[in-house]
Design a protein around this motif. Structure first.
Motif, mmCIF file in Angstrom:
data_model
loop_
_atom_site.group_PDB
_atom_site.id
_atom_site.type_symbol
_atom_site.label_atom_id
_atom_site.label_comp_id
_atom_site.label_asym_id
_atom_site.label_seq_id
_atom_site.Cartn_x
_atom_site.Cartn_y
_atom_site.Cartn_z
ATOM 1 N N GLN A 37 0.876 -1.159 0.000
ATOM 2 C CA GLN A 37 0.000 0.000 0.000
ATOM 3 C C GLN A 37 0.919 1.216 0.000
ATOM 4 O O GLN A 37 1.601 1.492 0.977
ATOM 5 N N VAL A 38 1.002 1.907 -1.114
ATOM 6 C CA VAL A 38 2.031 2.903 -1.368
ATOM 7 C C VAL A 38 1.973 4.079 -0.401
ATOM 8 O O VAL A 38 2.987 4.459 0.181
ATOM 9 N N ARG A 39 0.811 4.672 -0.178
ATOM 10 C CA ARG A 39 0.737 5.878 0.654
ATOM 11 C C ARG A 39 1.220 5.626 2.072
ATOM 12 O O ARG A 39 1.947 6.413 2.647
ATOM 13 N N GLU A 40 0.840 4.496 2.670
ATOM 14 C CA GLU A 40 1.225 4.182 4.049
ATOM 15 C C GLU A 40 2.473 3.318 4.128
ATOM 16 O O GLU A 40 3.000 3.103 5.218
ATOM 17 N N ASN A 41 2.935 2.779 2.995
ATOM 18 C CA ASN A 41 4.112 1.904 2.944
ATOM 19 C C ASN A 41 3.921 0.664 3.811
ATOM 20 O O ASN A 41 4.807 0.271 4.571
ATOM 21 N N ASP A 42 2.748 0.047 3.709
ATOM 22 C CA ASP A 42 2.416 -1.166 4.450
ATOM 23 C C ASP A 42 2.351 -2.349 3.485
ATOM 24 O O ASP A 42 1.954 -2.184 2.333
ATOM 25 N N ASP A 83 2.566 -3.253 9.172
ATOM 26 C CA ASP A 83 2.655 -1.793 9.180
ATOM 27 C C ASP A 83 4.088 -1.337 8.980
ATOM 28 O O ASP A 83 5.000 -1.853 9.622
ATOM 29 N N ASP A 84 4.284 -0.365 8.124
ATOM 30 C CA ASP A 84 5.532 0.356 7.945
ATOM 31 C C ASP A 84 6.707 -0.540 7.537
ATOM 32 O O ASP A 84 7.392 -1.118 8.372
ATOM 33 N N ARG A 121 8.147 7.326 9.443
ATOM 34 C CA ARG A 121 7.046 7.539 8.523
ATOM 35 C C ARG A 121 6.227 8.709 9.037
ATOM 36 O O ARG A 121 6.398 9.137 10.171
ATOM 37 N N HIS A 122 5.330 9.215 8.205
ATOM 38 C CA HIS A 122 4.493 10.329 8.642
ATOM 39 C C HIS A 122 3.589 9.874 9.793
ATOM 40 O O HIS A 122 3.302 8.686 9.933
ATOM 41 N N TYR A 141 0.033 10.951 12.327
ATOM 42 C CA TYR A 141 -1.204 11.717 12.388
ATOM 43 C C TYR A 141 -1.557 11.980 13.841
ATOM 44 O O TYR A 141 -1.409 11.107 14.686
#
Length: 177
Positions: free
Chosen positions: A26-31, A45-46, A67-68, A70
């Motif tokens: 999953q590109v946006r979250e890098n999962d 995750d990550d 990683r970013h 929130y």
């Protein structure tokens, strides 16, 4: 595999021994998302610790690029029964120590604003002169992680004072740290 498939290492973690039908990053979250045969799907995750593994192996101490994160009003943590766990609230700080720390050595991580202002300090010796009252980091050999709750340092308590609310530091404003 860190060498284009010449050698392989198992990355089983909590994944049951079951056929994997599909893998996707999953590109946006890098999962890493794995679809399993009859067991639903699993998410790692990550992927950044795995992606940065070659850099880590070549140094004695290495701070991984985070990683970013929130800032949410909801809680992270554990689910119940058959549900998964949410990632912790805040920014996950990951670092690698090849041999742990020698007696008397100290490791610290400072969270700075984009302008260079100190927001929060984490240290392996939270009572030292360099970082009094800092939250503790693990000095263990290997990959370690801690979580910054996206807040400034906690407010010191005055003995006998009644506090309305909490002594948690104020929330950091959205931005680059």
């Amino acid at each position: 595999s860190f060498d284009s498939g010449e050698h392989w290492q198992s990355l089983q973690l909590d994944l049951p021994n079951t056929p994997i039908n599909d893998l996707n990053v999953q590109v946006r979250e890098n999962d890493l998302v794995a679809a399993t045969s009859g067991r639903s799907f699993w998410v790692l995750d990550d992927l950044s610790p795995l992606q940065q593994a070659m850099d880590v192996q070549e140094t004695e101490r290495h701070l991984l690029a985070p990683r970013h994160a929130y800032r949410l009003a909801s809680g992270g943590g554990t689910g119940g029964g058959t549900s998964g766990r949410n990632p912790p609230n805040g920014a996950v700080i990951q670092y690698f120590l090849a041999d742990g720390l020698e007696e008397g050595d100290q490791l610290s991580v400072e969270i700075l604003s984009a302008a260079g202002d100190l927001i929060r300090t984490y240290s392996t010796d939270p009572d030292s002169e360099l970082s009094p009252g800092a939250e503790a980091l693990s000095p263990e050999t290997g990959l370690n992680r801690s979580t910054w709750n996206l807040r400034h340092e906690s407010i010191p308590n005055s003995p006998g004072a009644y506090v309305f609310g909490s002594l948690l530091g104020r929330q950091a404003v959205p931005g680059d740290y």
